[in-house]
Structures are given as C-alpha cells and as structure tokens.
Enzyme design. Structure first.
Site, PDB file in Angstrom:
ATOM      1  NE  ARG A  62     -73.810 164.327 -52.124  1.00  0.00           N
ATOM      2  CZ  ARG A  62     -72.915 164.203 -53.101  1.00  0.00           C
ATOM      3  NH1 ARG A  62     -72.424 165.271 -53.707  1.00  0.00           N
ATOM      4  NH2 ARG A  62     -72.486 163.020 -53.455  1.00  0.00           N
ATOM      5  CB  SER A 107     -69.767 162.202 -50.197  1.00  0.00           C
ATOM      6  OG  SER A 107     -69.566 163.560 -50.568  1.00  0.00           O
ATOM      7  CE  LYS A 143     -68.011 168.562 -60.794  1.00  0.00           C
ATOM      8  NZ  LYS A 143     -68.742 167.294 -60.812  1.00  0.00           N
ATOM      9  CG  ASP A 144     -72.855 168.166 -57.810  1.00  0.00           C
ATOM     10  OD1 ASP A 144     -72.481 167.796 -58.937  1.00  0.00           O
ATOM     11  OD2 ASP A 144     -72.328 167.779 -56.753  1.00  0.00           O
ATOM     12  CB  THR A 179     -66.331 159.609 -67.195  1.00  0.00           C
ATOM     13  OG1 THR A 179     -66.943 160.849 -66.800  1.00  0.00           O
ATOM     14  CG2 THR A 179     -66.839 159.247 -68.574  1.00  0.00           C
ATOM     15  CB  SER A 215     -69.312 163.570 -66.782  1.00  0.00           C
ATOM     16  OG  SER A 215     -69.391 164.633 -67.687  1.00  0.00           O
ATOM     17  NE  ARG A 222     -68.183 168.515 -68.158  1.00  0.00           N
ATOM     18  CZ  ARG A 222     -66.903 168.260 -67.954  1.00  0.00           C
ATOM     19  NH1 ARG A 222     -65.999 168.575 -68.858  1.00  0.00           N
ATOM     20  NH2 ARG A 222     -66.498 167.667 -66.838  1.00  0.00           N
ATOM     21  NE  ARG A 223     -65.186 165.112 -65.784  1.00  0.00           N
ATOM     22  CZ  ARG A 223     -65.524 165.041 -64.507  1.00  0.00           C
ATOM     23  NH1 ARG A 223     -66.117 163.952 -64.038  1.00  0.00           N
ATOM     24  NH2 ARG A 223     -65.266 166.042 -63.689  1.00  0.00           N
ATOM     25  NE  ARG A 271     -73.777 157.996 -60.062  1.00  0.00           N
ATOM     26  CZ  ARG A 271     -74.954 157.732 -59.502  1.00  0.00           C
ATOM     27  NH1 ARG A 271     -75.830 156.979 -60.136  1.00  0.00           N
ATOM     28  NH2 ARG A 271     -75.256 158.213 -58.311  1.00  0.00           N
ATOM     29  CG  ASN A 313     -67.252 158.264 -52.160  1.00  0.00           C
ATOM     30  OD1 ASN A 313     -66.268 157.639 -52.537  1.00  0.00           O
ATOM     31  ND2 ASN A 313     -67.872 157.966 -51.027  1.00  0.00           N
ATOM     32  NE  ARG A 328     -67.407 159.133 -59.311  1.00  0.00           N
ATOM     33  CZ  ARG A 328     -67.976 160.091 -60.018  1.00  0.00           C
ATOM     34  NH1 ARG A 328     -67.383 160.570 -61.092  1.00  0.00           N
ATOM     35  NH2 ARG A 328     -69.150 160.580 -59.673  1.00  0.00           N
ATOM     36  CB  CYS A 351     -76.287 169.080 -63.557  1.00  0.00           C
ATOM     37  SG  CYS A 351     -77.100 170.332 -62.593  1.00  0.00           S
TER      38      CYS A 351
END
Length: 335
Positions: A18, A20, A90-91, A134, A136, A138-139, A156, A158, A162, A249
């Site tokens: 990518r 980024s 993790k992606d 965030t 996520s 999960r977070r 959202r 990069n 953020r 994910c």
C-alpha cells in the site's frame, strides 16, 4: 561480485505494498533486509491504493473488515506483478485465498495499544465523558469495559491522518498501535502504553508477515532467513484462536501469546495464550487462557501452538462468545 551468506538464483523481486506511510516503511524495511541478505538481488516496490484506503467515511466493520487492505496486493501476486506482499499481520484475514501462503513471520515489534493525547497522560486521567477515537471494535470493547463513562468515536485513516484529527481537537485522546507509531518514528506521541490487562492486543498486532504464492519454492526459500521462530509459534496460536472463532479482523476479539522460558535449561518452554471476546458496549467481556509445555521440533511446536489456539477459543465459545459474535455479524448485515 560480493558473495552473500545466503544465495538465490532470482535476479529481481517485486514487493506489493500500500502507499500509506506506514505500509511504505514496512515494505522498505523488508526490502532493506532482503538486500542485505542478497546483495545481488534487485528489489522493487509495486505500490497501490486499496479499497480500505479509499473508503474513509465508514467504519471498517461495516464495509468488509481489514481484508480490504490486502485484496489488491493479493491480486498482484496472482497476476505475477509482485512476488511478495508485506502486511501488518493484524490486517491479514484468517483464511488466505487459494494458492497463497504466509511465507515469513518476522520478529515482532511492541504489540501494545498506545494512548495518545495532547492534554492527558494516561487513560485513567481522562475526565468523565471524554471523547476517545479508535477504528477498532476490539479496543472500543475493552476501553468501554474499563471506563464505561467514556465516549468512543470512530476514527479512520492512516497514522498521520488520525493524529491530525486529534491535533484539531476532534478527540480528547486516540488509541493507536504502539508498533505503528514506533515504525513511523512518532514514538514521542505515545503518552502511555496501555497495559495488556486493560487492552489485550489484536491477533498478530506488532508483527509483519510476508505473503507469497504457495508454489513459489524459490521465493519461499529466499524468505526463510526472515522468519522468527518464536514469533511464528506465538502468532500461529493467536491466529488459530481467531480462526476457530470464525472471527474476522474487525470484530471484538483479542488474543495474545507469550513464550515463557524455563528457569533453567532443563525446564521446558511454555506457551501462554490469552483470549477475549466482548460486546461493543463493553458490558460483557469474556476471558480465557491456557498454558502448555512445548516440545519437539519447530513444526511440532507450531502444531501445538495452533491446538492451543483452538483450545482457548473453545473455552470462549463455551462461555458465550458465539452468541456475541453472531449478534455483531447480524448487526453488520442489517446496517
């Protein structure tokens, strides 16, 4: 010509990545490592913008999860435009497309979540009702379980995007991966590495993995020196847990494995895996863990690690994880 300690008959190697800044750092890092191993090898970067990079106004959970960051890279492998793709592990979805394989699990960077704020030093310092950003679930789940008074707002983009939103006072604090900030040379922005007791990391967080064609024996051989045997064992356990839960994910699943060395050489090495599944509001947070003694060669130990992942996932399912995950998937389909 100088002779490297490792040899390959390949003349060129193309890396899909990518565009980024963090993805480019990761690809350049692997390029540098490969060129130090194989000085005569020409290594090129094939850059692209993925769907996950283009759609920034919708939470990932609603548009297909983090697999959107890897599909174009995988297509480049199929097309032969690239020989390998470098990913944040993790992606990477738990099930790889047919014909592709993770050829290397690299040494892991710090796996923790980072608390980033311009006005507060720790998560505990945030005042009641503070806005935390965030992307996520999960977070979000774990932060809400720890601090139910906080407001979680989707974030959202990069790393730099953020941070820019934080600096524009859209949030009181944001949560990012420590590894991404460290690799982006932005570690000074980390106010606190959040304890894994509060926020258990994502499956594979902090690790880089290299994807390639499963039948490309030459590339697989070339990647072998980049493998970290300890990281492979830990990461295989984490991914097996997620796979057994049938979790993507972008669901509130956390898993973290550590290797515990014996106190002396006579003692066996142990692998400890912790897993969590929770509701998005943090009101339910299921926890499970198990330790096993590892034995045998690397392949045996990896197989034992994967079975450990299944065992801890089974514990979570017995405690109600399947109902939580089904509700989240149904909510995504309805939205």
């Amino acid at each position: 010509m100088s002779k490297s300690a490792h040899s390959t008959t390949l003349k060129t190697l193309n890396i899909a990545t990518r565009k980024s800044p963090l993805a480019m750092w990761q690809a350049e890092h692997i390029k540098s490592r490969l060129q130090s191993l194989y000085p005569e090898l020409e290594v090129n970067l094939v850059t692209m913008v993925t769907q996950g990079d283009k759609i920034l106004d919708t939470p990932l959970a609603k548009i297909g999860g983090k697999g959107l960051f890897v599909k174009e890279l995988e297509q480049a492998l199929y097309d032969g435009r690239a020989d390998i793709a470098v990913h944040s592990l993790k992606d990477v979805p738990m099930q790889l497309p047919e014909g592709l394989i993770l050829g290397a699990y690299c040494k892991r960077e710090t796996p923790t979540d980072a608390f980033v704020s311009n006005n507060y030093s720790t998560l505990d310092e945030l005042p009641e009702g503070a806005v935390v950003g965030t992307a996520s679930l999960r977070r979000q789940c774990q932060i809400k379980a720890y601090r139910p008074d906080l407001q979680i707002k989707s974030l959202r983009g990069n790393v730099q995007t953020r941070l820019g939103k934080l600096d524009a006072d859209e949030y009181d604090a944001i949560i990012l991966a420590s590894s991404g900030l460290i690799r982006s040379e932005l570690s000074e922005r980390i106010k606190q590495e959040i304890s894994i007791e509060v926020s258990l990391p994502a499956v594979g967080q902090g690790a880089l993995a290299i994807e390639c064609r499963a039948d490309d024996k030459e590339v697989l051989s070339l990647l072998e020196p980049l493998n970290d045997s300890d990281a492979r064992i830990r990461l295989k356990a984490e991914r097996a847990l997620n796979r057994h839960l049938e979790g993507g994910c972008q669901v509130p699943i956390a898993a973290y494995a550590i290797l515990e060395a014996g106190e002396d050489e006579a003692q066996e090495e142990m692998l400890w895996l912790r897993g969590r599944v929770g509701t998005e509001d943090g009101q339910t947070l299921l926890k499970a863990d198990k330790r096993i003694v590892l034995s045998g060669n690397q392949a045996d130990r990896e197989a034992q690690a994967e079975q450990l992942g299944i065992d801890v996932a089974t514990q979570l399912l017995s405690r109600g994880a399947d109902g939580i995950l089904a509700a989240i998937y149904n909510a995504k389909q309805d939205s």
